[in-house]
Design an enzyme around this catalytic site. Structure first.
Site, PDB file in Angstrom:
ATOM      1  N   CYS A   4      -1.032  -4.242  -0.911  1.00  0.00           N
ATOM      2  CA  CYS A   4       0.324  -4.168  -0.346  1.00  0.00           C
ATOM      3  C   CYS A   4       1.062  -5.515  -0.348  1.00  0.00           C
ATOM      4  O   CYS A   4       1.535  -5.961  -1.383  1.00  0.00           O
ATOM      5  CB  CYS A   4       0.255  -3.565   1.059  1.00  0.00           C
ATOM      6  SG  CYS A   4       1.836  -2.868   1.633  1.00  0.00           S
TER       7      CYS A   4
ATOM      8  N   GLU B 188      -3.451   2.069   0.362  1.00  0.00           N
ATOM      9  CA  GLU B 188      -3.840   1.313   1.550  1.00  0.00           C
ATOM     10  C   GLU B 188      -4.055   2.275   2.717  1.00  0.00           C
ATOM     11  O   GLU B 188      -3.367   3.284   2.843  1.00  0.00           O
ATOM     12  CB  GLU B 188      -2.727   0.318   1.888  1.00  0.00           C
ATOM     13  CG  GLU B 188      -2.996  -0.576   3.088  1.00  0.00           C
ATOM     14  CD  GLU B 188      -1.856  -1.534   3.378  1.00  0.00           C
ATOM     15  OE1 GLU B 188      -2.111  -2.563   4.022  1.00  0.00           O
ATOM     16  OE2 GLU B 188      -0.701  -1.254   2.967  1.00  0.00           O
TER      17      GLU B 188
ATOM     18  N   LYS C  92      -7.741  -7.909   2.519  1.00  0.00           N
ATOM     19  CA  LYS C  92      -6.343  -8.290   2.308  1.00  0.00           C
ATOM     20  C   LYS C  92      -6.102  -9.740   2.731  1.00  0.00           C
ATOM     21  O   LYS C  92      -6.369 -10.125   3.872  1.00  0.00           O
ATOM     22  CB  LYS C  92      -5.449  -7.336   3.097  1.00  0.00           C
ATOM     23  CG  LYS C  92      -3.958  -7.510   2.881  1.00  0.00           C
ATOM     24  CD  LYS C  92      -3.226  -6.432   3.667  1.00  0.00           C
ATOM     25  CE  LYS C  92      -1.720  -6.485   3.475  1.00  0.00           C
ATOM     26  NZ  LYS C  92      -1.046  -5.398   4.240  1.00  0.00           N
TER      27      LYS C  92
END
Length: 278
Positions: free
Chosen positions: A159, A43, A118
């Site tokens: 994540c 990330e 995301k």
């Protein structure tokens, strides 16, 4: 190809795109020289900046970001598939000045073949006193993505998404045999939960889970956990960097293991409707 040679890049990304590329480039070259055909970075590969004003000063669209452009050139030069775990870029949404935290899959010709923003933004108050409000600066995405590769479907996550098993199950049912989890995990949550969550998502989906991580003490003041990890579909850790220094993690994925795990426990076919608790 049944066996897929992969490499996960563990970084300590600097606070600017040029420096970020200079940091990750030799690691990617090392991965390609070691035979990897699919290489994954963490990330925020293009920069790590907490301060909003400083971040906005270097923020660009996906097509204009310096690190993204040079990484595309590098993938083409080396003849490898490259997952930029994520780049922080302008979202392109009118009326919203927040950035996108965007994963980009680049093929061996240097073309962007899939992107994923995301879905789950990191808004937490940790017991250690750390407070994160990612929603203040990152616009969440609104769709899941399984990207086609020469080796099968690659589910794209970033994540904090790791804490949402329904996303990973949806990716597996949509054809993913591998799921990428590029991350910049905090130290307290990484120490407590990182490996457990990765193994759980692999077991639940019968997928390989590939988790390249940011690591160590960064220029912008944050500290990340590292411990980049590859987990097989049965839940065993098959490769791991047991530290928080930059490095390259090699693994060979036996995709027959996906079929074997799913035949042994065919959980993806056993969904049942149920009433929610009142």
């Amino acid at each position: 190809m049944t066996h897929v040679p992969v490499a996960l890049i563990q970084t300590r990304t600097p606070a600017g795109p040029a420096a970020a590329f200079a940091h990750v480039e030799p690691l990617i070259r090392e991965a390609a020289a070691g035979g990897a055909k699919l290489i994954l970075t963490p990330e925020a590969t293009n920069f790590l900046i907490q301060d909003r004003a400083a971040r906005d000063a270097v923020l660009e669209t996906q097509d204009r970001d310096e690190a993204v452009g040079r990484l595309r050139d590098l993938a083409r030069e080396l003849g490898v598939w490259l997952l930029i775990g994520s780049a922080i870029v302008r979202s392109g949404r009118d009326g919203d000045d927040r950035a996108a935290n965007r994963s980009l899959l680049i093929d061996d010709a240097g073309e962007v073949v899939a992107t994923y923003d995301k879905l789950h933004v990191y808004d937490v108050d940790l017991p250690t006193g750390e407070r994160w409000r990612e929603s203040a600066s990152i616009r969440p995405g609104d769709g899941a993505v399984v990207a086609g590769t020469p080796w099968g479907g690659l589910g794209m996550t970033i994540c904090y998404d790791i804490r949402f098993p329904q996303l990973h199950r949806a990716l597996a049912k949509a054809g993913a045999v591998m799921i990428a989890v590029p991350a910049a995990f905090t130290v307290p949550t990484g120490e407590a939960h990182w490996e457990t969550l990765l193994r759980a998502r692999a077991i639940e989906t019968g997928c390989y889970v590939l988790a390249p991580a940011q690591a160590g003490a960064h220029e912008d003041g944050r500290k990340t956990w590292g411990r980049s990890t590859v987990v097989a579909p049965w839940g065993e850790v098959v490769a791991k960097l047991d530290h928080d220094e930059p490095g390259v993690l090699f693994a060979s994925l036996d995709l027959e293991a996906v079929t074997k795990a799913r035949q042994a426990v065919p959980q993806l076919t056993h969904d049942r409707e149920f009433a929610l608790p009142s």
